[in-house]
Design a protein around this motif. Sequence first.
Motif, PDB file in Angstrom:
ATOM      1  N   GLY A  63       0.870  13.120  -2.319  1.00 46.16           N
ATOM      2  CA  GLY A  63       0.340  12.984  -0.971  1.00 46.16           C
ATOM      3  C   GLY A  63       1.220  12.054  -0.155  1.00 46.16           C
ATOM      4  N   HIS A  64       0.715  11.587   0.981  1.00 46.67           N
ATOM      5  CA  HIS A  64       1.521  10.671   1.788  1.00 46.67           C
ATOM      6  C   HIS A  64       0.626   9.603   2.386  1.00 46.67           C
ATOM      7  CE1 HIS A  64       0.170  12.584   5.564  1.00 46.67           C
ATOM      8  NE2 HIS A  64       0.183  13.691   4.841  1.00 46.67           N
ATOM      9  N   VAL A  65       1.276   8.545   2.875  1.00 49.70           N
ATOM     10  CA  VAL A  65       0.536   7.439   3.457  1.00 49.70           C
ATOM     11  C   VAL A  65       1.292   6.958   4.692  1.00 49.70           C
ATOM     12  CG1 VAL A  65       1.627   5.961   1.703  1.00 49.70           C
ATOM     13  CG2 VAL A  65      -0.219   5.040   3.081  1.00 49.70           C
ATOM     14  N   THR A  66       0.559   6.673   5.766  1.00 44.55           N
ATOM     15  CA  THR A  66       1.180   6.069   6.944  1.00 44.55           C
ATOM     16  C   THR A  66       0.299   4.920   7.400  1.00 44.55           C
ATOM     17  OG1 THR A  66      -0.025   7.528   8.434  1.00 44.55           O
ATOM     18  CG2 THR A  66       2.199   8.212   7.826  1.00 44.55           C
ATOM     19  N   GLU A  67       0.943   3.913   7.973  1.00 50.07           N
ATOM     20  CA  GLU A  67       0.167   2.785   8.486  1.00 50.07           C
ATOM     21  C   GLU A  67       0.912   2.170   9.653  1.00 50.07           C
ATOM     22  OE1 GLU A  67      -1.254   0.162   5.510  1.00 50.07           O
ATOM     23  OE2 GLU A  67      -1.958  -1.333   6.934  1.00 50.07           O
ATOM     24  N   ARG A  75       0.824  -1.211   0.000  1.00 48.87           N
ATOM     25  CA  ARG A  75       0.000   0.000   0.000  1.00 48.87           C
ATOM     26  C   ARG A  75       0.856   1.258   0.000  1.00 48.87           C
ATOM     27  NH1 ARG A  75      -3.791  -3.145   2.931  1.00 48.87           N
ATOM     28  NH2 ARG A  75      -2.650  -2.982   4.874  1.00 48.87           N
ATOM     29  N   ALA A  76       1.883   1.278   0.844  1.00 47.23           N
ATOM     30  CA  ALA A  76       2.732   2.473   0.917  1.00 47.23           C
ATOM     31  C   ALA A  76       3.429   2.706  -0.423  1.00 47.23           C
ATOM     32  CB  ALA A  76       3.745   2.320   2.042  1.00 47.23           C
ATOM     33  N   LEU A 122       2.288   2.384  -3.258  1.00 48.14           N
ATOM     34  CA  LEU A 122       1.411   2.981  -4.277  1.00 48.14           C
ATOM     35  C   LEU A 122       1.784   4.424  -4.550  1.00 48.14           C
ATOM     36  CD1 LEU A 122      -2.090   1.635  -3.239  1.00 48.14           C
ATOM     37  CD2 LEU A 122      -0.826   1.140  -5.338  1.00 48.14           C
ATOM     38  N   LEU A 123       2.100   5.163  -3.488  1.00 46.58           N
ATOM     39  CA  LEU A 123       2.460   6.564  -3.686  1.00 46.58           C
ATOM     40  C   LEU A 123       3.943   6.711  -3.985  1.00 46.58           C
ATOM     41  CD1 LEU A 123       0.407   8.610  -1.129  1.00 46.58           C
ATOM     42  CD2 LEU A 123      -0.164   7.809  -3.398  1.00 46.58           C
ATOM     43  N   LYS A 146      -5.926   0.508   9.856  1.00 46.04           N
ATOM     44  CA  LYS A 146      -4.852   1.352  10.357  1.00 46.04           C
ATOM     45  C   LYS A 146      -4.104   2.072   9.248  1.00 46.04           C
ATOM     46  CE  LYS A 146      -3.957  -0.917  14.769  1.00 46.04           C
ATOM     47  NZ  LYS A 146      -4.377   0.271  15.551  1.00 46.04           N
ATOM     48  N   ALA A 147      -4.587   1.928   8.002  1.00 42.49           N
ATOM     49  CA  ALA A 147      -3.929   2.604   6.874  1.00 42.49           C
ATOM     50  C   ALA A 147      -4.563   3.970   6.652  1.00 42.49           C
ATOM     51  CB  ALA A 147      -4.045   1.766   5.614  1.00 42.49           C
ATOM     52  N   GLU A 148      -3.720   4.967   6.430  1.00 40.54           N
ATOM     53  CA  GLU A 148      -4.231   6.321   6.200  1.00 40.54           C
ATOM     54  C   GLU A 148      -3.471   6.980   5.065  1.00 40.54           C
ATOM     55  OE1 GLU A 148      -5.004   8.870   9.627  1.00 40.54           O
ATOM     56  OE2 GLU A 148      -4.003  10.499   8.559  1.00 40.54           O
ATOM     57  N   PHE A 149      -4.195   7.286   3.971  1.00 42.64           N
ATOM     58  CA  PHE A 149      -3.610   8.008   2.847  1.00 42.64           C
ATOM     59  C   PHE A 149      -4.055   9.453   2.905  1.00 42.64           C
ATOM     60  CE2 PHE A 149      -1.840   4.828  -0.065  1.00 42.64           C
ATOM     61  CZ  PHE A 149      -2.327   3.662   0.496  1.00 42.64           C
ATOM     62  N   SER A 150      -3.148  10.337   2.532  1.00 45.69           N
ATOM     63  CA  SER A 150      -3.510  11.744   2.411  1.00 45.69           C
ATOM     64  C   SER A 150      -3.110  12.195   1.012  1.00 45.69           C
ATOM     65  CB  SER A 150      -2.760  12.538   3.475  1.00 45.69           C
ATOM     66  OG  SER A 150      -3.012  13.913   3.288  1.00 45.69           O
ATOM     67  N   LEU A 151      -4.087  12.604   0.210  1.00 44.11           N
ATOM     68  CA  LEU A 151      -3.807  12.988  -1.183  1.00 44.11           C
ATOM     69  C   LEU A 151      -4.171  14.446  -1.394  1.00 44.11           C
ATOM     70  CD1 LEU A 151      -5.311  10.016  -3.255  1.00 44.11           C
ATOM     71  CD2 LEU A 151      -2.964  10.302  -2.462  1.00 44.11           C
ATOM     72  N   ASN A 152      -3.406  15.101  -2.261  1.00 43.06           N
ATOM     73  CA  ASN A 152      -3.745  16.464  -2.635  1.00 43.06           C
ATOM     74  C   ASN A 152      -4.936  16.438  -3.602  1.00 43.06           C
ATOM     75  OD1 ASN A 152      -1.339  17.033  -1.247  1.00 43.06           O
ATOM     76  ND2 ASN A 152      -0.143  16.929  -3.142  1.00 43.06           N
ATOM     77  N   TYR A 163      -3.917   7.279  -8.910  1.00 43.18           N
ATOM     78  CA  TYR A 163      -3.600   6.536  -7.688  1.00 43.18           C
ATOM     79  C   TYR A 163      -4.834   5.984  -6.996  1.00 43.18           C
ATOM     80  CZ  TYR A 163       0.724   8.844  -8.603  1.00 43.18           C
ATOM     81  OH  TYR A 163       1.857   9.260  -9.229  1.00 43.18           O
TER      82      TYR A 163
END
Lengths: 378, 378
Positions: free
Chosen positions: A310-314, A277-278, A280-281, B110-116, B81
């Motif tokens: 953007g960014h991703v954290t998990e 998943r990470a 992907l970006l 627990k996955a969090e994406f942040s996209l512009n 994406y």
Amino acid sequence: MRFTIQRDKLITSVQDVMKAISSRTAIPILTGMKIEAKQHGITLTGSDSDISIESFIPTEKNGEIYVENIEEGSIVIHARYFPDIIRKLPENTVQIEVDEQLQVTIRSGKAEFSLNGQDADEYPLLPQVETDNSFQMPTDLLKYMIKQTVFAVSSMETRPILTGVKFTLEKGKLNFTATDSHRLASRDVPIDAGELEFSNVVVPGKSLNELNKILDDTEEMVEISVTENQILFKTEHLNFLSRLLDGNYPETSRLIPTQSKTTIFTKTKELIQAIDRAALLAKEDRNNVVRLTTLDNNMIEIMSNSPEIGHVTEEVPIQSMEGEELKISFSSKYVLEGLRAIHADEVKIEFTGAMRPFIIKPINGDEILQLILPVRTY
Amino acid sequence: MRFTIQRDKLITSVQDVMKAISSRTAIPILTGMKIEAKQHGITLTGSDSDISIESFIPTEKNGEIYVENIEEGSIVIHARYFPDIIRKLPENTVQIEVDEQLQVTIRSGKAEFSLNGQDADEYPLLPQVETDNSFQMPTDLLKYMIKQTVFAVSSMETRPILTGVKFTLEKGKLNFTATDSHRLASRDVPIDAGELEFSNVVVPGKSLNELNKILDDTEEMVEISVTENQILFKTEHLNFLSRLLDGNYPETSRLIPTQSKTTIFTKTKELIQAIDRAALLAKEDRNNVVRLTTLDNNMIEIMSNSPEIGHVTEEVPIQSMEGEELKISFSSKYVLEGLRAIHADEVKIEFTGAMRPFIIKPINGDEILQLILPVRTY
């Protein structure tokens, strides 16, 4: 030359042999397929001079007749058309006949093809491999070892020797090692090979990928014979011959760290999915860089940042952790390929600091090892 | 904007809408996907300005909740994406939230994406289609008609009007016609459309191919609305809007011969297989030319010759034949595509001489017709 053959047997053999035939070759006759009929069966041969494949169809097997009405002879036939023709013929048997003008007639039911053939005497002779230096192993195990290492070979022609997998047979242990100098895959298997030992036998990754496609997933034995510059893989009806790569493979054992400062024990699948998943970006980036940070309470954080997108954290739960805190960045592609090649439900990852190579192993066992160099991000 | 949505419903809608989104577009915001949240559901929109697709996910259907916690609003998100992110998220529900800086946060487990994101006000408004000129037909029948004609459109941009399929609705009969000037496909269906009639409505073949991929093979009705320069296909949750092609479609009815000199009645599958085999050697030729010759005793001969490679002949039994003897050459590609599009076990082929167009029809029925021009070989 003349014979009548079961079409399904011919299709399978033709498909195998085609894997060695390239339409781009410096030797025009190698764009063709050689067919040789003897009283005991039919041999098909294809070669691109790096890889040569011979497939044998016996006259009969277990009482079932595969080939009949054999008049011995040989011919080279257009490999571009032959497979499709055989595949699309209307009946279950095919009759192939060659006349003195090298015209090949292929008959099945009411369909009749006539193809211009080439003289088989002009087809290069394949190197003969002495089978003194040979050992045997189960076919499925060989396929497994290939799959666990070959992805790590270099795709760059700047150091040709790294485009191959190094085979070593020493002290009853067969090892495959591949590296592109950013990561390394290594797999050991105990082998009963008598007195036979060798090292610095480097087989092109391309050859091993083709071999892996051709070999069936069976426990039947494959015989492997090694000479100065060739390696032969031999099953009941197939000879797969590859040239070896010239040159000395680099010494890799000193790259592998012998102690670790941080060790993570984790389920493989959960970690693969989080990194996937990470990634992907991260795919815009040259290196697909992902960052792993150890947290408290048996958690790690997987993070990726691509400023324009953007960014991703998990947060990913792990089984347990030993040693120092760690923040490390790496190529998601390399780590994913390494984790997938391990084929274990749980893995341990041993780190020796953010700037040092780290290794991935099954939680129990040292027979497979994936080493990856981290990426410097500051 | 904020909502929580069933992930599988979102995946399906995103896949549909993606079919209209191109990474190469003159209008940068069209590389994105528009998401609009209203209390009654979520609408996704994609467009390449030729085709626009809107997919609606209702808040609930048949008592099952699809979307919850809706705060209305809209955003345009990176279409490159978004589909992969949604597909790889760990849980069955997804929370999507947009803040005042147009940052889109996508959470699942627990996955969090942040996209512009981009301002939805900058996304072009889709043309509004008046639905007065509309009629309905079963979705599977529409798909069938597309498949039976669209392959015959021209791929050449020299006559753009021929890259589309002409829709005609007259006297309760809907007709699709496509031609690239070497062959023509035509399909009629009786439709209950009240007073509505139209002609010269030419829909780009590309639009119909995409529409065919998106529509399910169901008997549910699709509503088709036609305006001056747009056509709208509307199902329960999907709006598919395509521009029409400008210009006058050529008059094709006079191309179709009304009498024949030789008629062949044959099983479709056997003829397809024989021509397919003959085409193997014809594929080098620009026109994939195959020759058909009538023989005695209800047989025809299919032949192809490629001097450098070889030749193939096959005698094919037919059901019956009427009229004169015939020897005719044609593009195997066109005849194979025509025969396959007929979807009938038996066909009749009506010839009017070796130099005149011939037509293929089901043995019973005139609702579908494939016309093919022969190839002059001498």
